[in-house]
Design an enzyme around this catalytic site. Sequence first.
Site, PDB file in Angstrom:
ATOM      1  N   LEU A 181       0.849  -1.192   0.000  1.00 17.61           N
ATOM      2  CA  LEU A 181       0.000   0.000   0.000  1.00 17.61           C
ATOM      3  C   LEU A 181       0.887   1.245   0.000  1.00 17.61           C
ATOM      4  CD1 LEU A 181      -3.015   0.791   0.166  1.00 17.61           C
ATOM      5  CD2 LEU A 181      -2.751   0.926   2.637  1.00 17.61           C
ATOM      6  N   GLU A 186       1.436   4.353  -2.836  1.00 17.52           N
ATOM      7  CA  GLU A 186       1.228   4.986  -4.139  1.00 17.52           C
ATOM      8  C   GLU A 186       2.528   5.531  -4.702  1.00 17.52           C
ATOM      9  OE1 GLU A 186      -0.759   5.338  -1.567  1.00 17.52           O
ATOM     10  OE2 GLU A 186      -2.676   4.572  -2.301  1.00 17.52           O
ATOM     11  N   PHE A 240      -8.324   4.634  -6.419  1.00 17.50           N
ATOM     12  CA  PHE A 240      -8.981   5.928  -6.240  1.00 17.50           C
ATOM     13  C   PHE A 240      -8.015   7.071  -6.599  1.00 17.50           C
ATOM     14  CE2 PHE A 240     -11.314   3.097  -3.426  1.00 17.50           C
ATOM     15  CZ  PHE A 240     -12.641   3.451  -3.680  1.00 17.50           C
ATOM     16  N   ASP A 297      -8.124   9.972  -5.587  1.00 15.51           N
ATOM     17  CA  ASP A 297      -7.865  10.771  -4.385  1.00 15.51           C
ATOM     18  C   ASP A 297      -6.465  10.524  -3.830  1.00 15.51           C
ATOM     19  OD1 ASP A 297     -11.101  11.279  -3.435  1.00 15.51           O
ATOM     20  OD2 ASP A 297     -10.625   9.552  -4.672  1.00 15.51           O
ATOM     21  N   PHE A 298      -5.950   9.303  -4.005  1.00 18.24           N
ATOM     22  CA  PHE A 298      -4.671   8.952  -3.389  1.00 18.24           C
ATOM     23  C   PHE A 298      -3.474   9.158  -4.304  1.00 18.24           C
ATOM     24  CE2 PHE A 298      -7.998   6.442  -1.284  1.00 18.24           C
ATOM     25  CZ  PHE A 298      -7.965   7.086  -0.056  1.00 18.24           C
ATOM     26  N   HIS A 349     -12.804   9.588  -1.136  1.00 20.04           N
ATOM     27  CA  HIS A 349     -12.952   8.570  -2.182  1.00 20.04           C
ATOM     28  C   HIS A 349     -13.894   9.026  -3.283  1.00 20.04           C
ATOM     29  CE1 HIS A 349     -11.588   6.286   1.343  1.00 20.04           C
ATOM     30  NE2 HIS A 349     -11.127   5.379   0.515  1.00 20.04           N
TER      31      HIS A 349
END
Length: 322
Positions: free
Chosen positions: A56, A58, A81, A83-84, A127
Site C-alpha cells: 500500500l 502509491e 482511487f 484521491d490517493f 474517495h
Amino acid sequence: MRQLPYLLAIREALAEEMARDESVFVLGEDVQQGAFFITTGLMQQFGPERVMDTPLSETAVAGACVGAAMAGYRPVADFMFADFMYIAGNEIINNAAKWRFIHAGKVDLPLVFLACIGGGARLGPEHSQCPESYIMHVPGLKLVVPSTPYDAKGLMKSAIRDDNPVVYFYHKRLLGVQGDVPEEDYTVPLGVADVKREGTDVTVVATSAMVHAALAVAGELEGRVSVEVIDPRTLEPLDIDTIVRSVQKTGRLVIADEDTKRCGVSAEIAMQVMEHAFDALDAPIQRVGAANLPIAAGYMEQYVLPQPKDLVTAIEAVTGRA
C-alpha cells in the site's frame, strides 16, 4: 454491434494491448483481484510477472512505473482511487511529467496512471473527488476522461501506445454503463472531442459522467431548447477548436463538470472560449459543478455534487427559455 459495459471495455483494452505488446504490464494495489473489476482476470491470462500486486504505497507504484517506462516498458499504474494520487505527487508531477523535457526529449515515458474518480457511491470526501484540474495544471501530463464504453476502450489503447505519461480517469458511476464496442482493433485519438448530440440553441460541454446528465437533460428539453452536447474526451490535449466552432453556431455555452467550480475544469474551458470566441457569445457563460466543499458522505452527497436540475437551470438562464 455488440454491447459491453464500460468496465469491460477498459479491461478488454488492457488485455489486447498486453497481448499485442509484451512491454505492457500492470502494477498496483490489488490488481490481481481488481478492486473495480478493471483488471480482474488479467493475472490468470498473463501471469503474476505482468500483473503485479504491490504494498500500500502509491509513491512506490508511481516510482516503479516511471523507472520501468524509462527502461523501455509501457507500464499501467493502477491507483484505484484518484484521491490517493496526491501521495505520489512527486513521482507524477516532478518526475514523470518533466523528465522528457529535462532530458531534451531523449527519454520517453510511455506510462499510464489509472484511477477512478467521482461521486455517486456515497463514499465520502476521500474517495469521491474529481482532481482533473490538478492534472490539467501540470505541463507534461496528458489527461483522459472517457464517458462511454467505446471511448473508454479506444482511449485506453491510445494512452498505452503514447510515448508520454497519460493520466486515465474513469468514473465509478459509469462502470456498468452499456454501449457499442467494436470487436476489431481501434483507437480513439487523444485531443479530439466528440459531438454527442447536435443542437442549435446552446452548447453544453460536459465531461465524464456529466456527459450522460447533459444528454438526458437535452432529451427532456427537446422541442423547447435545442442542445448541442460536446464531450472533450481528453482534457489535455483539449480540442478547443471543436468547442469554439459549436459556440460560434449556438452563441451560448454551459459547461458541466463534476470538479469544483472554483479553479476547476469549467473555469479553464470558459476562459479559453472567452479568449477565442468572445464575439460569438450572446449571453454570459454558465457553469455547473461541485460546490466548494469536501464531498459529503451518505445522502448529503447530492447537496455538494452537481445535479441534472442544476444543468436545466443553467440552460434556461443562458437561453432565457424557462
